[in-house]
Design an enzyme around this catalytic site. Structure first.
Site, mmCIF file in Angstrom:
data_model
loop_
_atom_site.group_PDB
_atom_site.id
_atom_site.type_symbol
_atom_site.label_atom_id
_atom_site.label_comp_id
_atom_site.label_asym_id
_atom_site.label_seq_id
_atom_site.Cartn_x
_atom_site.Cartn_y
_atom_site.Cartn_z
ATOM 1 N N ILE A 433 -9.851 -5.310 13.215
ATOM 2 C CA ILE A 433 -8.605 -5.442 12.451
ATOM 3 C C ILE A 433 -7.666 -4.261 12.671
ATOM 4 O O ILE A 433 -6.478 -4.362 12.433
ATOM 5 C CB ILE A 433 -8.915 -5.649 10.946
ATOM 6 C CG1 ILE A 433 -9.749 -6.916 10.756
ATOM 7 C CG2 ILE A 433 -7.658 -5.731 10.101
ATOM 8 C CD1 ILE A 433 -9.138 -8.179 11.337
ATOM 9 N N GLU A 486 -6.369 4.091 15.112
ATOM 10 C CA GLU A 486 -5.486 4.693 14.101
ATOM 11 C C GLU A 486 -5.964 6.031 13.542
ATOM 12 O O GLU A 486 -5.780 6.304 12.350
ATOM 13 C CB GLU A 486 -5.254 3.710 12.943
ATOM 14 C CG GLU A 486 -4.737 2.354 13.383
ATOM 15 C CD GLU A 486 -4.647 1.348 12.244
ATOM 16 O OE1 GLU A 486 -4.542 1.760 11.078
ATOM 17 O OE2 GLU A 486 -4.690 0.138 12.528
ATOM 18 N N ARG A 517 -9.211 6.222 -9.132
ATOM 19 C CA ARG A 517 -8.392 6.091 -7.916
ATOM 20 C C ARG A 517 -6.910 6.112 -8.264
ATOM 21 O O ARG A 517 -6.436 5.323 -9.086
ATOM 22 C CB ARG A 517 -8.727 4.806 -7.160
ATOM 23 C CG ARG A 517 -7.826 4.619 -5.938
ATOM 24 C CD ARG A 517 -8.371 3.614 -4.939
ATOM 25 N NE ARG A 517 -7.356 3.194 -3.981
ATOM 26 C CZ ARG A 517 -6.825 3.951 -3.023
ATOM 27 N NH1 ARG A 517 -7.208 5.201 -2.889
ATOM 28 N NH2 ARG A 517 -5.908 3.475 -2.205
ATOM 29 N N CYS A 518 -6.199 7.038 -7.630
ATOM 30 C CA CYS A 518 -4.755 7.140 -7.815
ATOM 31 C C CYS A 518 -4.075 6.955 -6.460
ATOM 32 O O CYS A 518 -4.663 7.237 -5.421
ATOM 33 C CB CYS A 518 -4.389 8.505 -8.385
ATOM 34 S SG CYS A 518 -5.133 8.814 -9.996
ATOM 35 N N TRP A 563 4.044 -1.545 -1.738
ATOM 36 C CA TRP A 563 3.254 -0.348 -2.036
ATOM 37 C C TRP A 563 4.106 0.914 -2.110
ATOM 38 O O TRP A 563 3.616 2.015 -1.938
ATOM 39 C CB TRP A 563 2.130 -0.204 -1.004
ATOM 40 C CG TRP A 563 1.112 -1.308 -1.133
ATOM 41 C CD1 TRP A 563 1.043 -2.251 -2.123
ATOM 42 C CD2 TRP A 563 0.029 -1.603 -0.250
ATOM 43 N NE1 TRP A 563 -0.012 -3.107 -1.909
ATOM 44 C CE2 TRP A 563 -0.655 -2.740 -0.772
ATOM 45 C CE3 TRP A 563 -0.442 -1.034 0.931
ATOM 46 C CZ2 TRP A 563 -1.778 -3.295 -0.150
ATOM 47 C CZ3 TRP A 563 -1.559 -1.595 1.550
ATOM 48 C CH2 TRP A 563 -2.222 -2.700 1.015
ATOM 49 N N ASP A 601 0.501 -6.119 10.009
ATOM 50 C CA ASP A 601 -0.359 -6.366 8.838
ATOM 51 C C ASP A 601 0.452 -6.705 7.599
ATOM 52 O O ASP A 601 1.413 -6.004 7.287
ATOM 53 C CB ASP A 601 -1.191 -5.112 8.516
ATOM 54 C CG ASP A 601 -2.379 -4.953 9.445
ATOM 55 O OD1 ASP A 601 -2.803 -5.962 10.016
ATOM 56 O OD2 ASP A 601 -2.878 -3.828 9.583
ATOM 57 N N GLU A 607 0.583 -10.449 -3.247
ATOM 58 C CA GLU A 607 0.788 -9.597 -4.426
ATOM 59 C C GLU A 607 2.231 -9.638 -4.913
ATOM 60 O O GLU A 607 2.499 -9.390 -6.080
ATOM 61 C CB GLU A 607 0.471 -8.132 -4.085
ATOM 62 C CG GLU A 607 -0.989 -7.851 -3.857
ATOM 63 C CD GLU A 607 -1.199 -6.419 -3.377
ATOM 64 O OE1 GLU A 607 -0.263 -5.603 -3.527
ATOM 65 O OE2 GLU A 607 -2.283 -6.132 -2.867
ATOM 66 N N HIS A 643 -2.579 -9.741 9.635
ATOM 67 C CA HIS A 643 -3.841 -9.704 8.881
ATOM 68 C C HIS A 643 -3.525 -9.758 7.394
ATOM 69 O O HIS A 643 -2.610 -9.104 6.916
ATOM 70 C CB HIS A 643 -4.623 -8.426 9.182
ATOM 71 C CG HIS A 643 -5.852 -8.293 8.328
ATOM 72 N ND1 HIS A 643 -6.938 -9.133 8.469
ATOM 73 C CD2 HIS A 643 -6.154 -7.468 7.299
ATOM 74 C CE1 HIS A 643 -7.853 -8.813 7.565
ATOM 75 N NE2 HIS A 643 -7.398 -7.809 6.845
ATOM 76 N N HIS A 696 -16.550 -3.775 3.314
ATOM 77 C CA HIS A 696 -16.570 -2.905 2.135
ATOM 78 C C HIS A 696 -17.970 -2.389 1.833
ATOM 79 O O HIS A 696 -18.153 -1.562 0.952
ATOM 80 C CB HIS A 696 -15.993 -3.642 0.922
ATOM 81 C CG HIS A 696 -14.571 -4.067 1.141
ATOM 82 N ND1 HIS A 696 -14.232 -5.322 1.609
ATOM 83 C CD2 HIS A 696 -13.407 -3.394 1.008
ATOM 84 C CE1 HIS A 696 -12.917 -5.396 1.741
ATOM 85 N NE2 HIS A 696 -12.397 -4.245 1.381
#
Length: 757
Positions: A433, A486, A517-518, A563, A601, A607, A643, A696
């Site tokens: 990916i 990347e 998580r921030c 985002w 991507d 969302e 993706h 994951h």
């Protein structure tokens, strides 16, 4: 007087103190009492900030160690029975296990909080769920705040929204059936707050802003009649994230003492509530974005309301401030480098000050705060006229795009023949990916370069070494279409934001995504332009190392938009198209450099869907156009991939097909290819690469598992159009499991190729 309050405050602290303490606690480097003490200190600071700004109440109960919906599951005794925990005697360790899982149980599922980038833990409801009141979380925070001398307003998510946010588990039933036994538990919880001295209680019902089934909407009347009758406190029903105009008649008759409206997201709804005869809390300061308000413009709305409502007018942010960073004053670097932009921003503490100014203006007149109002006006005027923001050539380029600029030259059926002719790939072509493991060495090199401890040449050489490693490993594995891995990218959005004009970055602009998580979203403040190539040299270098096909990698316009903190002076659709056009320059440069497979991507496309289905078509139309613009002008034999991460695609498949990507890769392994069935039923016309293992997890899948998934995929997708790939990028994995996972994927693919040949 005019009452000023906030609906909620950020939990993590000005410099993410809670995050670092939580993580130290999880690593057993911090004692529980030390974590509790730090949390108490953060709450006290939050309340002091509100009180110092002359807020009439401080919000209590909004602070959480992980998630406010998890706290509500504990408070109502609705934690998943599968953990075997007692919600009344839940330890802090057990609380975190609910959120993070343990050796016996997987964590509670997490999903987006409405259309924000915050994630909540999804309640698991069973037909036999038994609710039990446990108000300790709220009671303790009220006591703390009262000891500190504050006037309190507890905050709790309401029963209908709580049920709405959950999922049915086990035996088939409708969670709405649980409402009758949930309401008495709410009565008990709310009365416990009253016993601690709460006179006003804020009950959040953001579910009113979505398309609620009729029975859910109708239930509000009886639920709030019961709460009002049995709880001896004044109830403020808070709605946010959208318009509740369709429920205006119901809400005006509801047995509550006040109503909060989001007048930033839906200013037009005010008209429907102008005759409201109770407290009206006007959400006039944006709780979801970072722009300073023009306070004179806000007062133009509030002053007529004040005249009409008198003391029944309250003022507040549009929603909880947990979606905004904490304090602009710590952004000294931004102030130095871009003083104009700095003067246009407002974080949580600045928004609270804006409300304080509005309160004074409404009580004493504008002249009492003319210095603050003048400063606000100067900033607004400067922003409106800034040449740094408004670049005529960008507007001109968008306005003069050729007709059908967002359409490929030929239909997919013709393009794919040209692509296959030069690609010459085997049946079931394999790829990854995009990202490969981001090792400690990569992160160290990046940090050293940013600090100035590594020269540009040294940094680039270390990245080239990583790229060569990634290419060689893929060649050994015999993947068909390679990626450069990347290593030079810290984040899939930030990387591009740093290279595009119109973007800026903060140092401490963190907001909570979930738990500890921030995220630190880029700021899109001006017209977007690509001043020079961003990825070409890396992809070109990677291609020079191999005879195999190298895939270029870009983040798509919709994901970059979703985002980021996005400018609010032009439509989001325009910003998105600007990004798409800027990316198209990169795509054409990649093509010129010989990179003729390019992935754009779009993990965030779903969302962005508005909360109300009636608004979906408009969004999907401009989001799709922006995506297609990002590859405008490419040759028919250039293959565009996209993706998308784990999503429900069924209801937007026509829009996904309309993106017209030559190949779409999707995250499907965790759903056992169920998501793919929708593509088959829809007869999705282009090539598809369903993920065949879950990245994951460090676990290496068995050959049988991957074969099972691939055979399921072959039942749905013609073999000529099926690609094979992991679920997602491999950035977070270690090298050893990455190689092992890809080896299994390749061996199964080769076995099936031989069988299908």
């Amino acid at each position: 007087m005019t009452t000023f309050h906030v609906l909620g405050f950020p939990r993590v602290g000005a410099k993410r103190e809670l995050k670092f303490a939580q993580e130290r606690y999880w690593r057993k480097e911090l004692a529980e009492q030390d974590l509790l003490d730090l949390a108490k200190a953060l709450r006290e600071k939050n309340w002091k900030h509100q009180a110092d700004a002359n807020a009439d109440f401080v919000a209590v109960g909004d602070f959480t160690f992980y998630d406010h919906i998890l706290d509500l599951q504990v408070a109502t005794g609705a934690i998943p029975a599968r953990f075997g925990f007692d919600s009344k005697n839940l330890t802090l360790d057990q609380y975190f296990q609910l959120a993070r899982g343990n050796k016996d149980q997987f964590a509670i599922e997490m999903t987006k909080w409405f259309d924000t980038n915050y994630h909540y833990l999804v309640p698991e409801f069973h037909k036999d769920t038994q609710f039990k009141a446990n108000p300790t979380h709220y009671v303790n925070q009220i006591r703390e705040a009262k000891v500190a001398g504050h006037q309190v307003k507890p905050v709790i998510v309401g029963p209908l929204t709580f049920l709405w946010l959950g999922k049915e588990k086990g035996e088939s039933f409708n969670r709405f059936e649980l409402l009758a036994q949930l309401v008495p538990v709410y009565v008990e919880i709310l009365n416990a707050l009253v016993a601690e001295g709460a006179e006003w209680i804020q009950i959040d019902e953001p579910a009113l802003a979505v398309d609620l089934p009729k029975e859910w909407g109708n239930a509000y009347k009886d639920v709030y009649a019961t709460l009002s009758e049995k709880v001896n406190a004044k109830l403020l029903l808070a709605t946010y994230f959208g318009s509740v105009t369709e429920h205006a008649t119901l809400l005006k008759e509801l047995s509550v003492d006040g109503l909060h409206l989001d007048l930033v997201r839906a200013p037009e709804q005010l008209v429907a509530f102008e005759d409201y005869n109770k407290v009206l809390s006007a959400g006039v300061i944006d709780g979801r974005n970072i722009w300073r308000a023009n306070l004179n413009t806000v007062l133009d709305v509030l002053e007529p309301l004040k005249e009409k409502l008198g003391e029944r007018l309250w003022i507040a942010p549009s929603c909880s401030l947990l979606h905004t960073p904490f304090d602009l004053n710590v952004e000294t670097q931004l102030q130095e480098n871009n003083p104009a932009l700095y003067s246009w921003l407002a974080f949580t503490l600045q928004k609270v000050q804006e409300l304080s100014v509005l309160k004074t203006a409404l009580e004493k007149g504008r002249t009492a705060v003319n210095v603050e109002l003048d400063a606000s006006q100067v900033a607004a005027d400067a922003r409106a006229n800034s040449k740094e923001i408004h670049r005529p050539e960008v507007a001109e380029r968008l306005a003069n795009l050729p007709k059908n600029a967002d359409q490929r030259k030929s239909p997919f059926g013709e393009r794919i023949k040209l692509q296959n002719a030069w690609l010459n790939l085997p049946l079931l072509p394999t790829t990854s990916i995009g990202s490969f493991p981001q090792t400690t060495d990569i992160r160290r090199a990046r940090a050293a370069f940013k600090k100035g401890d590594l020269s540009l040449e040294e940094y680039e050489n270390s990245m080239k070494k990583e790229i060569e490693l990634v290419v060689r490993e893929q060649e050994k594995l015999d993947l068909d279409v390679l990626v450069h891995g990347e290593p030079e990218r810290n984040d899939m959005v930030e990387y591009f934001g740093e290279l595009l004009d119109g973007f800026a970055f903060t140092k401490f602009g963190w907001v909570q995504s979930y738990g500890s998580r921030c995220v630190k979203p880029p700021v899109i403040y001006g017209d977007v332009v690509r001043p020079k190539a961003m990825t070409v040299r890396w992809s070109k270098y990677a291609q020079s190392l191999t005879k195999k096909v190298m895939k270029g990698m870009l983040t798509g316009p919709v994901t970059i938009l979703q985002w980021s903190f996005v400018r609010n002076d032009i439509p989001r659709s325009t910003v998105c198209k600007q990004i798409g056009v800027a990316l198209s320059d990169e795509v054409l440069d990649l093509e010129k450099a010989g990179i003729k497979v390019i992935q754009i991507d779009e993990p965030a496309i779903r969302e962005g869907l508005p909360l109300k289905r009636a608004d979906w078509d408009t969004y999907l139309q401009w989001a799709g156009e922006a995506f297609r613009l990002s590859s405008m002008g490419v040759a028919d034999d250039t293959q565009i991939h996209t993706h998308m991460c784990y999503s429900e695609f069924n209801d937007i498949l026509p829009a996904i097909a309309a993106l017209d990507a030559d190949v779409i890769t999707i995250e499907t392994s965790r759903s056992d290819m169920e998501l793919l069935t929708a593509f088959g039923d829809f007869k999705y016309p282009n090539d598809i690469g369903p993920g065949v293992y879950d990245i994951h997890s460090p676990r290496v899948p068995t050959a049988e598992e991957i074969e099972h998934l691939l055979r399921k995929a072959l039942n749905v997708v013609p073999k000529e159009r099926l690609w094979v790939n992991p679920d997602c990028g491999l950035k977070t994995r270690g090298w050893s499991e990455t190689i092992a996972q890809l080896e299994v994927m390749m061996s199964v693919t080769k076995k099936l190729r031989a069988e299908l040949a």
